[in-house]
Every structure is written in C-alpha cells, then in structure tokens.
Design a protein around this motif. Structure first.
Motif, PDB file in Angstrom:
ATOM      1  N   ALA A   1      -4.212  -8.671  -1.635  1.00  0.00           N
ATOM      2  CA  ALA A   1      -3.339  -9.538  -0.788  1.00  0.00           C
ATOM      3  C   ALA A   1      -2.482  -8.090  -0.270  1.00  0.00           C
ATOM      4  CB  ALA A   1      -2.243 -10.160  -1.757  1.00  0.00           C
ATOM      5  N   ARG A   2      -2.187  -8.383   1.011  1.00  0.00           N
ATOM      6  CA  ARG A   2      -1.224  -7.277   1.971  1.00  0.00           C
ATOM      7  C   ARG A   2       0.106  -6.964   1.036  1.00  0.00           C
ATOM      8  NH1 ARG A   2       1.936  -5.542   6.043  1.00  0.00           N
ATOM      9  NH2 ARG A   2       0.915  -3.941   7.324  1.00  0.00           N
ATOM     10  N   SER A   3       0.744  -8.050   0.765  1.00  0.00           N
ATOM     11  CA  SER A   3       1.893  -7.913  -0.104  1.00  0.00           C
ATOM     12  C   SER A   3       1.878  -7.171  -1.404  1.00  0.00           C
ATOM     13  CB  SER A   3       2.474  -9.292  -0.235  1.00  0.00           C
ATOM     14  OG  SER A   3       1.862 -10.027  -1.296  1.00  0.00           O
ATOM     15  N   VAL A   4       0.971  -7.371  -1.981  1.00  0.00           N
ATOM     16  CA  VAL A   4       0.622  -6.617  -3.485  1.00  0.00           C
ATOM     17  C   VAL A   4       0.272  -5.136  -3.193  1.00  0.00           C
ATOM     18  CG1 VAL A   4      -0.653  -6.689  -5.733  1.00  0.00           C
ATOM     19  CG2 VAL A   4       0.006  -8.815  -4.607  1.00  0.00           C
ATOM     20  N   THR A   5      -0.429  -4.834  -2.336  1.00  0.00           N
ATOM     21  CA  THR A   5      -0.783  -3.419  -1.784  1.00  0.00           C
ATOM     22  C   THR A   5       0.247  -2.942  -1.220  1.00  0.00           C
ATOM     23  OG1 THR A   5      -3.376  -4.301  -1.153  1.00  0.00           O
ATOM     24  CG2 THR A   5      -2.339  -2.322  -0.058  1.00  0.00           C
ATOM     25  N   LYS A   6       1.265  -3.464  -0.637  1.00  0.00           N
ATOM     26  CA  LYS A   6       2.287  -2.653   0.056  1.00  0.00           C
ATOM     27  C   LYS A   6       3.328  -2.419  -1.126  1.00  0.00           C
ATOM     28  CE  LYS A   6       5.865  -3.150   3.501  1.00  0.00           C
ATOM     29  NZ  LYS A   6       6.583  -3.886   4.504  1.00  0.00           N
ATOM     30  N   SER A   7       3.354  -3.536  -2.105  1.00  0.00           N
ATOM     31  CA  SER A   7       4.406  -3.323  -3.070  1.00  0.00           C
ATOM     32  C   SER A   7       4.062  -2.134  -4.131  1.00  0.00           C
ATOM     33  CB  SER A   7       4.526  -4.811  -4.012  1.00  0.00           C
ATOM     34  OG  SER A   7       5.374  -4.428  -5.130  1.00  0.00           O
ATOM     35  N   GLU A   8       2.695  -1.991  -4.522  1.00  0.00           N
ATOM     36  CA  GLU A   8       2.495  -0.848  -5.315  1.00  0.00           C
ATOM     37  C   GLU A   8       2.266   0.329  -4.496  1.00  0.00           C
ATOM     38  OE1 GLU A   8      -0.882  -1.578  -7.765  1.00  0.00           O
ATOM     39  OE2 GLU A   8      -0.117  -3.394  -8.684  1.00  0.00           O
ATOM     40  N   TRP A   9       1.986   0.178  -3.178  1.00  0.00           N
ATOM     41  CA  TRP A   9       1.796   1.666  -2.598  1.00  0.00           C
ATOM     42  C   TRP A   9       3.099   2.082  -2.205  1.00  0.00           C
ATOM     43  CZ3 TRP A   9      -1.751   5.042  -1.926  1.00  0.00           C
ATOM     44  CH2 TRP A   9      -1.775   5.772  -1.000  1.00  0.00           C
ATOM     45  N   ARG A  10       4.333   1.181  -2.160  1.00  0.00           N
ATOM     46  CA  ARG A  10       5.549   1.629  -2.159  1.00  0.00           C
ATOM     47  C   ARG A  10       6.010   2.430  -3.254  1.00  0.00           C
ATOM     48  NH1 ARG A  10      10.535  -0.402   0.056  1.00  0.00           N
ATOM     49  NH2 ARG A  10       9.468  -1.783   1.104  1.00  0.00           N
ATOM     50  N   GLU A  11       5.730   1.901  -4.530  1.00  0.00           N
ATOM     51  CA  GLU A  11       6.074   2.951  -5.673  1.00  0.00           C
ATOM     52  C   GLU A  11       5.426   3.965  -5.616  1.00  0.00           C
ATOM     53  OE1 GLU A  11       6.595   0.544  -9.404  1.00  0.00           O
ATOM     54  OE2 GLU A  11       6.059  -1.121  -8.328  1.00  0.00           O
ATOM     55  N   LEU A  12       4.130   4.207  -5.341  1.00  0.00           N
ATOM     56  CA  LEU A  12       3.099   5.272  -5.289  1.00  0.00           C
ATOM     57  C   LEU A  12       3.952   6.388  -4.119  1.00  0.00           C
ATOM     58  CD1 LEU A  12      -0.195   4.443  -6.039  1.00  0.00           C
ATOM     59  CD2 LEU A  12       1.431   5.013  -7.637  1.00  0.00           C
ATOM     60  N   MET A  13       4.227   5.938  -3.129  1.00  0.00           N
ATOM     61  CA  MET A  13       4.809   6.876  -2.109  1.00  0.00           C
ATOM     62  C   MET A  13       6.167   7.291  -2.587  1.00  0.00           C
ATOM     63  SD  MET A  13       3.823   4.774   1.544  1.00  0.00           S
ATOM     64  CE  MET A  13       4.917   5.874   2.588  1.00  0.00           C
ATOM     65  N   LEU A  14       6.903   6.543  -3.313  1.00  0.00           N
ATOM     66  CA  LEU A  14       8.260   7.218  -3.827  1.00  0.00           C
ATOM     67  C   LEU A  14       7.959   8.229  -4.857  1.00  0.00           C
ATOM     68  CD1 LEU A  14      10.029   3.939  -4.047  1.00  0.00           C
ATOM     69  CD2 LEU A  14      10.751   5.936  -2.724  1.00  0.00           C
ATOM     70  N   ALA A  15       6.774   7.825  -5.858  1.00  0.00           N
ATOM     71  CA  ALA A  15       6.540   8.724  -6.821  1.00  0.00           C
ATOM     72  C   ALA A  15       5.994  10.175  -6.118  1.00  0.00           C
ATOM     73  CB  ALA A  15       5.285   8.018  -7.654  1.00  0.00           C
ATOM     74  N   ARG A  16       5.182   9.975  -5.025  1.00  0.00           N
ATOM     75  CA  ARG A  16       4.695  11.328  -4.426  1.00  0.00           C
ATOM     76  C   ARG A  16       5.806  12.230  -3.919  1.00  0.00           C
ATOM     77  NH1 ARG A  16       4.482  13.969  -0.302  1.00  0.00           N
ATOM     78  NH2 ARG A  16       6.304  12.709   0.407  1.00  0.00           N
ATOM     79  N   ALA A  17       6.680  11.150  -3.205  1.00  0.00           N
ATOM     80  CA  ALA A  17       8.163  11.997  -2.616  1.00  0.00           C
ATOM     81  C   ALA A  17       8.904  12.923  -3.811  1.00  0.00           C
ATOM     82  CB  ALA A  17       9.031  10.996  -1.961  1.00  0.00           C
TER      83      ALA A  17
END
Length: 452
Positions: free
Chosen positions: A54-70
C-alpha cells in the motif's frame, strides 16, 4: 574503524521496532539500508510494474526512515524499490520521497538507479552470445523478449557504489540483489570481501537471523577480517545457529551464494557468540568470477476470472474430487457447444480448499472436513472470454448434481456476484544471466537536488 550498516527491516512495509531503530541511529551507523521487495510474491508486480504494498504504508514507514537518516546524517538506500524494481516503481518511490521531503522540510540529494532493460538491448546481447540460461530457464528469442512487459537486471555492489559516489543522501535503486545494498559500502571501504557479502546475506532480511524475527532492526559491523551482527530489539538475540542458518534462506546451496562478479563461499566460516546477543563470523571467502548479472522478465500469459463455491453437504464434501472431475468435463463440453471455443485455448483449474488446494495431486494427508471450498480459476486469451466462461460456469457451480438421478443440490457462494475478474495473469519468462564488460553497462543513474 568498522563499517556499520543499520538494517531497519527485511523489507519496507513489513514493520520494525521503533525503539530498536532509535538505538541503531544513536549507535552512529555509516549507512541505513532496506530492501523494497523481491520476486517472492510471484510475477504480478514485475509484469504490472506496480508495488504490491500500500502506498500509505510505504509512505508512513519511509517517513520514519527519512527522519532517521536526517538524524544519523548518513545515506539511506532502498533496493528493489516498489517490490520488483521496475523503472516505474523507482519513479513511484521517488514521488513518495519528494512528497515527504516537502512535508518534512528536508533538502536532499536523491539518486535513482534504474535497472530496466529494453527487449532490444537484451536481444542484442543474446545475439552477441552474452546471455546464458540458468536452470530451469525457458527458451528465449527476439520474439519472446518483445512480449515482456518488464525486464530488469539485478544490480550488484558496483552499481550501488556508483550511486553512493554521487554523494546522495537517499538512493532509490531498481532491482538489486538483496545483499548488494548492504555489501556495497564495506567493499568500497576495503573491508574483507567475503565478510561483506556474507554479513549482507545474513542481514538482508533484518531480524530473521535472530530469535525475534519480527523485530526487524539489525546492526552489522564489517572489518578487515569478518563481521559482527547484533539485533537491536529488547529480548532479541543472534546465535551461531540463527546466523549460520540464514545461508539456507532462499538459497539452493547452504555454502555458496552467487553475486555479480563472483560467489561467496562459507565452507570454512567460523561463528562465535561474543555475548548473549552478538555473533561474530570469520573465514568467509569471496571468489571472483565473470561479471554477469541476473535478468528477470515477466509477460502476460492470459486473463483470469475466478468463482468460489462452498460445499457443505456431507455427500458432496466426501466426493468433492469426483464432483469437480465430472463438472469440469461437463463445462468443457458446454463451452464447446455454446461458445465454440477449442479447449486448448483456455484453462479451467479447480482448487479444493480444505482438501488439496495447496499441493494438488501431491497431497498425502486425508480427512473429511466440514466443508470444502471449490475455487474455479479460468484462464483465457482475453478478459472478455474469461468473464464469459465464468458466467457460463456460474449456475452449474451452484447447482450441478453429482449423479443424474439425485435431487438438484444448492451450494453456497460466499459473495455476489460469484465471479471476479482478476485481469492479466503474468508469468516469469526469463531466468538468465547477461555478461557485462562494464558493471554500469546495463544501468543508469539520475541525481536530483531537492529543496523544501
């Protein structure tokens, strides 16, 4: 200094332990790597060029990983983006990343690694003798290659290294080997090659190599002699058994793993428990070989309509296989008479759910269930024909009697209408390797600077 790789999960959308991810970020990794998919779920994603998640789930988890990366200030890499790594799926993941960059106010350097191949490119390589079949592999030709909906090449460490050399904050890679996104940086830094590939194989599925497989988060340290792996969720542990056993996962040989440019040999690897949670492995070998990349392709093999009925009458439950056999013969004769179709142009596949739906004729367990679901899968050259056959079969799947003289039965349809048009059926149609003179010969990079 060891090269430290943080793996949040075996695949994006599988979930991960948030506290464990925070501990991983605090431990100052050099790179965060996560897989985006595989061929495990079959050929649909590659054929359709779409993610199964699901795009919504992909975006939700990717958000957390982008914050972790930052927070960590290191590159974030996803391989086999959008389940199959087709170029359209790389773009899909890129769009999600752009949305999140704007929402989070992040300035990013994003590199996309494309692995899609045109039929013309692969045909030229075939004619030049640079394509070799694996086992088993279908025969291929210019004609069969032109029928492919999507063809992808599996990138290795060299292609990920080229993406890292662009200075990217985020790398969205098309189809890659599961290990490449983890092994690339240790290899680039000169760590032990055998350890880089072996540690990447162990960590590719996140915490699956630990005693708590669903916790997700794994940290691997690579150095000039071996690797050390540690799960970061509370209560999770790696053991010599759990780590060594992962060479059996999705691999035909428990000691050998083929990758672009050679193979990993763990015949002489030693596994040592450093403490209650960490395992160190040494002695793994990397054996260089010809630089070949695996090709995957999918094409449409027809269109499908399904019908589902449920047998509950004890007489029919106990004779379900015989009922299906008689019904199938009846339907084929009726389709020939009413629709004028040659049986060779379509397929009727009955699956008895609760009896032998998984193994079919190989099933060796017996018993009498309370009810049996009868799933009819119709495959035809077009959706219109599959749908029409489904409508013809519908009343008979509901009322067909086992014998001529008995009362007309009524079975159950769990939903209405009973027929469901599934659309295109895809099949894998490539299991070959292609020789490259240059690792980037079949791949391309696009780097974009994004500002909020």
């Amino acid at each position: 200094m060891p090269t430290r790789i943080l793996i949040p999960s075996g695949v994006l959308c599988l979930g991960f332990d948030r506290d464990a991810l925070a501990r991983g970020v605090a431990a100052k990794p050099d790179l965060i790597a996560i897989d985006g998919g595989s061929t495990d779920s079959g050929p649909w994603s590659l054929g359709a060029g779409q993610s199964k998640y699901a795009r919504s789930v992909t975006k939700s988890e990717w958000r957390e990983l982008m914050l972790a990366r930052a927070t960590a200030g290191v590159p974030l890499v996803i391989g086999t983006a959008g389940t199959c790594g087709a170029d359209a799926c790389v773009d899909w993941m890129y769009d999600i990343t752009l949305e999140l960059a704007a929402e989070l106010g992040q300035s990013l350097r994003i590199t996309r690694l494309y692995s899609g191949q045109t039929a013309a490119i692969v045909t030229d390589a075939l004619h030049a003798g640079r394509i070799k079949p694996l086992h088993p592999a279908p025969d291929i030709s210019a004609e069969t290659l032109s029928q492919m909906n999507n063809i992808v090449a599996l990138a290795g460490a060299e292609q990920i290294q080229a993406a890292l050399n662009t200075g990217a904050d985020i790398i969205i890679a098309g189809r890659t080997t599961d290990t490449a996104i983890i092994a690339a940086l240790p290899l680039m830094r000169g760590d032990h090659a055998g350890a880089a590939w072996h540690g990447a194989k162990v960590a590719e599925c996140g915490a699956l190599c630990s005693t708590n497989p669903t916790s997700g988060v794994i940290m691997v340290d690579f150095d000039d002699a071996g690797f050390t792996v540690e799960p970061l969720a509370t209560g999770a542990a790696c053991t010599p058994h759990s780590v060594s056993a992962h060479m059996l996962y999705e691999n035909s040989d428990p000691f050998i793993l083929y990758e672009p440019g050679g193979h990993l040999d763990v015949t002489g690897t030693q596994y040592h428990a450093l403490d209650a949670t960490r395992v160190r492995a040494t002695g793994s070998k990397w054996v260089p070989g010809p630089y070949t990349i695996k090709l995957e392709g999918a094409r449409a093999a027809g269109y499908q309509t399904t019908l589902l009925a449920v047998l509950r009458d004890a007489h029919y439950v106990s004779n379900a296989a015989l009922w299906v056999e008689k019904l199938g013969a009846f339907l084929i004769a009726l389709i020939t008479k009413r629709m004028g179709l040659d049986p060779a142009t379509y397929d009727l596949d009955f699956r008895l759910i609760g009896a032998n739906a998984t193994l079919g004729a190989m099933e060796n367990r017996t018993g009498t269930p309370v009810e049996v679901g009868v799933l009819l899968i119709i495959t035809a050259p077009t959706q219109a024909i599959a749908s029409e056959i489904g409508k013809l079969a519908n009343p008979h799947l509901l009322h067909y009697p086992l014998t001529v003289g008995e009362e007309l039965p009524t079975f159950a349809f769990p939903y209405s209408p009973a027929g469901t048009d599934r659309g295109a059926l895809y099949e894998f149609a490539l299991n070959h390797v292609m020789h490259l003179d240059d690792p980037m010969q079949a791949f391309s990079l696009v780097t974009t600077q994004v500002s909020p």
